[in-house]
Design an enzyme around this catalytic site. Structure first.
Site, short mmCIF file in Angstrom:
data_model
loop_
_atom_site.label_atom_id
_atom_site.label_comp_id
_atom_site.label_asym_id
_atom_site.label_seq_id
_atom_site.Cartn_x
_atom_site.Cartn_y
_atom_site.Cartn_z
N MET A 82 0.83 -1.20 0.00
CA MET A 82 0.00 0.00 0.00
C MET A 82 0.87 1.26 0.00
SD MET A 82 -2.73 0.96 3.01
CE MET A 82 -1.62 1.23 4.38
N SER A 115 3.39 -6.88 2.05
CA SER A 115 2.20 -6.39 2.74
C SER A 115 0.95 -6.82 1.96
CB SER A 115 2.31 -4.88 2.92
OG SER A 115 1.45 -4.45 3.93
N GLN A 116 0.04 -5.90 1.60
CA GLN A 116 -1.19 -6.35 0.92
C GLN A 116 -0.88 -7.10 -0.38
OE1 GLN A 116 -3.43 -2.68 0.41
NE2 GLN A 116 -2.41 -2.15 -1.52
N ASP A 166 5.86 -5.36 14.34
CA ASP A 166 5.06 -4.65 13.35
C ASP A 166 4.11 -3.65 14.01
OD1 ASP A 166 3.20 -4.02 11.21
OD2 ASP A 166 3.97 -5.80 10.20
N HIS A 189 7.27 -3.37 10.34
CA HIS A 189 6.69 -3.80 9.07
C HIS A 189 7.66 -3.67 7.89
CE1 HIS A 189 3.25 -5.01 6.78
NE2 HIS A 189 3.26 -3.95 6.02
#
Ligand SMILES: *[C@@H]1O[C@H](CO)[C@@H](O)[C@H](O)[C@H]1NC(C)=O
Ligand SMILES: *[C@@H]1O[C@H](CO)[C@@H](O)[C@H](O)[C@H]1NC(C)=O
Length: 304
Positions: free
Chosen positions: A39, A113-114, A231, A287
């Site tokens: 993102m 991530s996503q 994270d 993260h």
């Protein structure tokens, strides 16, 4: 003459074995690698995906690395990571992969991530070309329930998204236009999530079992999930290992193995687990914070 030929042998011995064999024509070239950014990021940011692409190309000579760009420009790519329907992103990516002649024999995939759950959707929906190993870095396979922080310089967008999600993540209009709503998983309203999530509830077989999703996911050699122990962006962090809040509340989390998805084996994850195909890696740090040493030791082996 004799000394000449032993010098040659030594030169080859210094190359990584697979590379030398490739040069001699004994093995296929390294399997290509496909990257899907997270993102607020883009395919080619020199500080993120660009650096990772370059690093992999240096470590695995001859490898073809495709870093997915969603849209026609870098700005569009970033914007689409917030506002372009994930189902259409996935189908566009499937077409891109199918059209790329270099991927015909298969590829490994790394999602950030996503991008981790998006590439899993690619594996489940588009078996050709075949995905070999899927590596998810901080992917949210059971979704998120909260957005404590946003990466990068997009905090104003994050504030807007957070407000929207809290008001009506499962309204049709928001589902179709807001990426993060499409993997928003409200553990207190599981029923609403199950009925109205257009992306995550579909790939997690919440509305019924598609045998093809199961078969396609199980065709992976390895499904590697990297969780970041410190994270501060993903809520709950357990989602990075496919765990989530126990249904009905948002305090206690359970690991994948205790979820109904696993127990009923709707996605083949239990069978994959028993077969040693699921790899759970933990990395210290926030993260997506990884050192090159950690990457070399834990990830490179899955790319060779
Ligand atoms: C979800 O769908 C089921 C089956 O159609 C229905 O019985 C139930 O009321 C729905 N629940 C919500 C909260 O949408
Ligand atoms: C990261 O988290 C782990 C496990 O929760 C903890 O042991 C470690 O001290 C943390 N490291 C940092 C730098 O905060």
């Amino acid at each position: 003459m004799a000394s000449h030929s032993s010098l040659w042998l030594l030169a080859f011995a210094l190359l990584p074995w697979s590379c030398a064999s490739w040069a001699l024509g004994h093995l296929d070239p390294p399997l290509p690698l496909v990257l899907w950014h997270g993102m607020g990021d883009s395919c080619c940011n020199p500080l993120s995906m660009g650096a990772i692409k370059k690093m992999v190309e240096e470590k695995i000579p001859g490898i073809y690395v495709l870093s997915l760009e969603i849209g026609k420009t870098l700005a569009e790519d970033v914007e689409n990571s917030f506002f372009l329907n994930v189902n259409s992103q996935v189908s566009t990516v499937c077409q891109t992969l199918a059209k790329d002649p270099k991927l015909k024999q298969g590829y490994n995939a790394m999602g950030f991530s996503q991008g981790g759950q998006f590439l899993r959707a690619v594996a489940q929906r588009c078996p050709l070309p075949p995905m070999n190993n899927l590596i998810s870095f901080g992917g949210q396979h059971q979704g998120i329930f909260g957005l404590p922080r946003c990466p990068g310089e997009h905090s104003y967008i994050c504030d807007l998204i957070r407000k929207t999600l809290n008001v009506g993540a499962y309204s049709k209009v928001i589902q179709e236009r807001l990426v993060q709503a499409e993997y928003w998983h409200d553990p207190i309203k599981e029923d609403t999530y199950r009925n109205h999530s257009i992306f995550l509830a579909d790939i997690n077989q919440e509305r019924g079992v598609s045998e093809s999703y199961k078969k396609n996911l199980m065709a992976l050699k390895k499904f590697v999930m990297v969780k970041f122990l410190n994270d501060s962006i993903v809520d709950p962090v357990d989602s990075e290992w496919f765990g989530f809040y126990r249904s009905g509340q948002d305090k206690e989390t359970i690991p994948l193995q205790e979820t109904t998805l696993y127990i009923q084996d709707r996605l083949g994850l239990k069978e994959m687990d028993k077969a040693g195909k699921l790899v759970f890696l933990a990395a210290e740090g926030d993260h997506l914070q990884l050192s090159e040493e950690w990457f070399d030791a834990h990830i490179i082996p899955f790319l060779k």
